[in-house]
Structure formats: C-alpha cells, structure tokens
Design a protein around this motif. Sequence first.
Motif, PDB file in Angstrom:
ATOM      1  N   GLU A 151       0.861  -1.187   0.000  1.00 43.43           N
ATOM      2  CA  GLU A 151       0.000   0.000   0.000  1.00 43.43           C
ATOM      3  C   GLU A 151       0.894   1.233   0.000  1.00 43.43           C
ATOM      4  O   GLU A 151       1.622   1.486   0.962  1.00 43.43           O
ATOM      5  CB  GLU A 151      -0.892   0.001   1.241  1.00 43.43           C
ATOM      6  N   GLU A 153       1.239   5.420  -0.464  1.00 47.75           N
ATOM      7  CA  GLU A 153       0.531   6.700  -0.455  1.00 47.75           C
ATOM      8  C   GLU A 153       1.537   7.838  -0.458  1.00 47.75           C
ATOM      9  O   GLU A 153       2.694   7.681  -0.068  1.00 47.75           O
ATOM     10  CB  GLU A 153      -0.396   6.811   0.757  1.00 47.75           C
ATOM     11  N   THR A 189      -5.198  13.155  -6.634  1.00 44.40           N
ATOM     12  CA  THR A 189      -5.154  13.488  -5.211  1.00 44.40           C
ATOM     13  C   THR A 189      -6.532  13.900  -4.709  1.00 44.40           C
ATOM     14  O   THR A 189      -7.315  14.522  -5.422  1.00 44.40           O
ATOM     15  CB  THR A 189      -4.158  14.616  -4.937  1.00 44.40           C
ATOM     16  N   ARG A 194      -3.861  13.689  -0.999  1.00 41.19           N
ATOM     17  CA  ARG A 194      -3.329  12.336  -0.938  1.00 41.19           C
ATOM     18  C   ARG A 194      -3.643  11.546  -2.215  1.00 41.19           C
ATOM     19  O   ARG A 194      -4.718  11.685  -2.799  1.00 41.19           O
ATOM     20  CB  ARG A 194      -3.917  11.583   0.260  1.00 41.19           C
ATOM     21  N   TYR A 195      -2.703  10.716  -2.629  1.00 37.80           N
ATOM     22  CA  TYR A 195      -2.938   9.761  -3.717  1.00 37.80           C
ATOM     23  C   TYR A 195      -2.562   8.366  -3.217  1.00 37.80           C
ATOM     24  O   TYR A 195      -1.820   8.216  -2.245  1.00 37.80           O
ATOM     25  CB  TYR A 195      -2.128  10.121  -4.959  1.00 37.80           C
ATOM     26  N   HIS A 196      -3.081   7.337  -3.872  1.00 37.30           N
ATOM     27  CA  HIS A 196      -2.923   5.969  -3.398  1.00 37.30           C
ATOM     28  C   HIS A 196      -2.618   5.030  -4.557  1.00 37.30           C
ATOM     29  O   HIS A 196      -3.198   5.142  -5.640  1.00 37.30           O
ATOM     30  CB  HIS A 196      -4.199   5.495  -2.694  1.00 37.30           C
ATOM     31  N   THR A 235       3.013  -1.171   4.086  1.00 33.47           N
ATOM     32  CA  THR A 235       2.714   0.194   3.644  1.00 33.47           C
ATOM     33  C   THR A 235       4.010   0.957   3.392  1.00 33.47           C
ATOM     34  O   THR A 235       5.067   0.609   3.928  1.00 33.47           O
ATOM     35  CB  THR A 235       1.880   0.947   4.700  1.00 33.47           C
ATOM     36  N   GLU A 237       5.279   5.267   2.535  1.00 34.65           N
ATOM     37  CA  GLU A 237       4.930   6.679   2.335  1.00 34.65           C
ATOM     38  C   GLU A 237       5.969   7.340   1.434  1.00 34.65           C
ATOM     39  O   GLU A 237       7.175   7.336   1.734  1.00 34.65           O
ATOM     40  CB  GLU A 237       4.876   7.413   3.681  1.00 34.65           C
TER      41      GLU A 237
END
Length: 346
Positions: A151, A153, A189, A194-196, A235, A237
């Motif tokens: 994941e 982000e 975003t 935020r983008y994923h 995850t 970042e």
Amino acid sequence: GLKLAVTTVNGRRILVRPETRASEHLAQEVEDQGFVTAAGDGKSRVVAVPAARIAGRVITKLPGVSVAGRIVGYQESHHHETYRPSANTGGKVESDADGRFVFDGLGEGLVNVFVHGDGENTDWTYRAAKDVSLTPGRTTDVTIEVIRGVEVEGTVVGRETGVPLEGAMVGVYGPFRPRSGAMTSVAMTDAKGRYHYRLPPGETYFYVSGPPHGFTRLPSEGSSRTVKIPDRTLTFEVPPIELVPAATMRGHVLDSSGKPIEGAKVIGICENGLCRPFPGKEAVTDARGEFRLRPGMYNTVAIGKPARLLIRLPGGAEHEATATPAADGAVTVKLPESGHDVKGVE
C-alpha cells in the motif's frame, strides 16, 4: 502501405516484408512498422519470414484471486537512444482458465507484457514482464505473478506553504509500468492532497502529470520522486511532491527602443536546452505588442520564477528571453537590437 500476413495450416503466423529495403527514410519507417509499400513500377517482391511468438501464463498464490479472464497486453519497449518504429505497437488477449495466453505474429524486438483486471491496484498488483526479447521463428515463455504488493501513499503540496493540493494527477513508472515503455498509471489526489497505489516492491518513479488549476511543475525533475519501495512491508509513504503557484501568461513584446512589435509569436518555454511549445494555437502579438496565452494546464508559468521564453519575430529570427511573471501572469519582454540570448527582461 499494406500490412500482409500468412497463416500456416497449423495456425502459426508468418510475417511478410519487402525483399529489399526501401531507400527513402519515410518508406523505411513504414516498413519498420510492418507495412509493404509499392515500388516505382507498382510491383513489389515480398518474402515470408517466421513470426516471433509469446506463450505466457498468469499465476498467483493469493486466495480468492482468479487468473482466468485477465486482460493481458503487450507494448513495444524501447530506450530513447535506440528507438526506431516497430510493428509491435501493442495488442491484448484474455487469459484462459489456467491463466495461459499467447501472442503470435510478432516481429523482432523488445516488448513489455502487462496484466489488467478487477482488483488491480486495490487487491493485487504484479511485476510486468520487462523487455521481453522476440526472435523470428521462436517462442518466448513468460510468467507473470499476481501478488499482494505494498500500500503506497503520498501527498502533493504547494512549495513553501506545504498546503495539500486536491486534483493533481500523479503518474507512476516502476516494476509494473517499466519506463522502457509508454504505458503509465495515474491517480488523482483527494481533498487532503493524498494519492494511493498498490505497487510491487522496487525502484519507482512518481511524477505530477497534470497539476491542478493555479499550479505548475517545478523545473526539471523538481515535481517528481524516485524511491525504492521495500520488500516485506505492508505500507510505504512517498515524500511530498511539490508544485508552485502559476498563472496564464500575458504581456508585451517590445523592441530595443521600447516600441511594440506586431506579429511576434510566443512559441514556448525552454529548459535544459530544449524548448517545449505551448499547446494549441500560437500566441501572436497585436499592433500594441500584446499577447495572451490561452487558458490551459500547459499554458501556465510559475509566478515570480524566471521562465525562458522562445519568441519568433515576423522575419523568422528567434530569441530566448528570460521573463519573470507577476502574480497575474503579466510580463514585458524587451528585445535587443541583435543577439540570440535575451537576459534583462521584466
């Protein structure tokens, strides 16, 4: 030109190409893309050559994720210094119940192979088959594994203010979208900037492909991030990507005595020795020397930051002028009597 092909009795494809290579550059490019062109007398001698073939399979160890009915596609792979037109522009097939797929009728070269389907980027991801080598008359085997992935982000923010920016389009290249091809993926975003993505581990390049209204990218790679997504993690970042406030440029073009120049064209922005044209119709100065770029995402320039403009005079002479737009995008470009580089410009 015509694109011709032969299918053998056992269903295999054979390609058809000219017996001799064309002498003209344009005809050579057409032939490189798999077409046969007519000779000067209207007659062409052609030869049949064995086609390359890909036999592949989609596999997975993920529970509840099927490998059947996945859309498998390929796209030509190239590196800019060696690029030439290719007949392997792209194609798609559907995997069978066991995840198997076949591409036939391919020419010599390199391709990347991708997988698409329900759950991609949310439940699963994969590593593309990168730079698959194709040889006439041979079958290349590839295996693509569907995995859970990481994941990922990140945030897009305004430079200096750090304010999150909604509506920025963030593209990505990496193990599932190799940079040797043109295929990318884009995420938007949200209100928090935020983008994923769900991505495989490995070196990955994130960039703003479309800034939101009122912002533009920083020069060079300033609005991008290259990171290495670690393995054995759930995850990750990505450090913030920055954009700067921008405005649609307008202003005046003047000669060395301050007289307006009519008919001058504001062509585009230059950076690192390359000039990128403004999209759409060129902005041409009127009798007062005024011009105004059309509103649009790619017709904006950073406010308060020097922008190097390419300007073409009515006689055809071109000048690069450094201009610093005000908050409303206004500039005054004063050209010297001669010379190609213009520096002290408002």
